[in-house]
Design an enzyme around this catalytic site. Structure first.
Site, PDB file in Angstrom:
ATOM      1  N   GLY A  15       5.269   3.410   2.371  1.00  0.00           N
ATOM      2  CA  GLY A  15       5.053   3.766   1.185  1.00  0.00           C
ATOM      3  C   GLY A  15       3.701   4.228   0.733  1.00  0.00           C
ATOM      4  O   GLY A  15       3.101   4.671   1.769  1.00  0.00           O
ATOM      5  N   SER A  16       3.214   3.718  -0.427  1.00  0.00           N
ATOM      6  CA  SER A  16       2.111   4.232  -0.927  1.00  0.00           C
ATOM      7  C   SER A  16       0.653   4.070   0.149  1.00  0.00           C
ATOM      8  O   SER A  16      -0.315   4.905  -0.081  1.00  0.00           O
ATOM      9  CB  SER A  16       1.667   4.115  -2.266  1.00  0.00           C
ATOM     10  OG  SER A  16       2.709   4.771  -2.827  1.00  0.00           O
TER      11      SER A  16
END
Length: 167
Positions: A15-16
């Site tokens: 993810g981020s």
């Protein structure tokens, strides 16, 4: 399965937290400079579909702000318009993502670093050909990315140590 060592064996899309690695890859490859800016709207149309960002957009921003606000649309456009999978994958290899860390514990999982070779081996035939659109979701730590928490911690330490990797 409470006895599975998830830090060593669990493979997850990061993810981020993956965005700084793509930013470094873009800087190293010359796809971006520290003063370059990309428009970060609430959504962008790429590969015949609309790719959304959780926010309404941030305007035209540099890489440092894109990381700070976690702008998905910034990274979608950066990867799709300015990078290609061979450089992308090579840069991730510099952070030892998709490789064993060498920790002195048994059964460490290798992880998945997206590349032409990996996709061809995973999906033989026409389906395994790397497609320019594959890099879009990969640019925000989704898609074909899967790493152990230990690999992500190790990669983050490499950034913190200004490129020096420790075993």
């Amino acid at each position: 399965t409470p006895m599975v060592n998830r830090a060593l064996r669990g493979l997850y899309p990061p993810g981020s937290i993956f965005k700084p690695f793509i930013g470094m890859a873009a800087l190293e490859s010359g796809a971006l400079t520290q003063t370059s800016a990309i428009n970060s709207p609430g959504s962008v149309k790429l590969c015949g579909r609309e790719w959304r960002s959780p926010s309404r957009g941030h305007g035209t921003i540099p890489l440092s702000t894109a990381i700070q606000v976690s702008s998905d649309t910034f990274f979608y456009q950066l990867a799709y318009n300015r990078m290609e999978i061979d450089r992308f994958s090579a840069a991730l290899k510099e952070f030892r993502l998709g490789e064993l860390t060498g920790i002195d514990l048994d059964n460490e999982a290798k992880g998945i670093r997206p590349s032409r070779e990996w996709k061809q081996a995973r999906f033989p035939g026409k389906e395994g050909e790397w497609n320019r659109c594959d890099i879009i979701s990969a640019s925000i730590g989704q898609g074909y990315n899967a790493y152990t928490p230990l690999q992500m911690a190790n990669a983050t330490a490499i950034i913190a140590n200004k490129g020096v990797a420790f075993k």
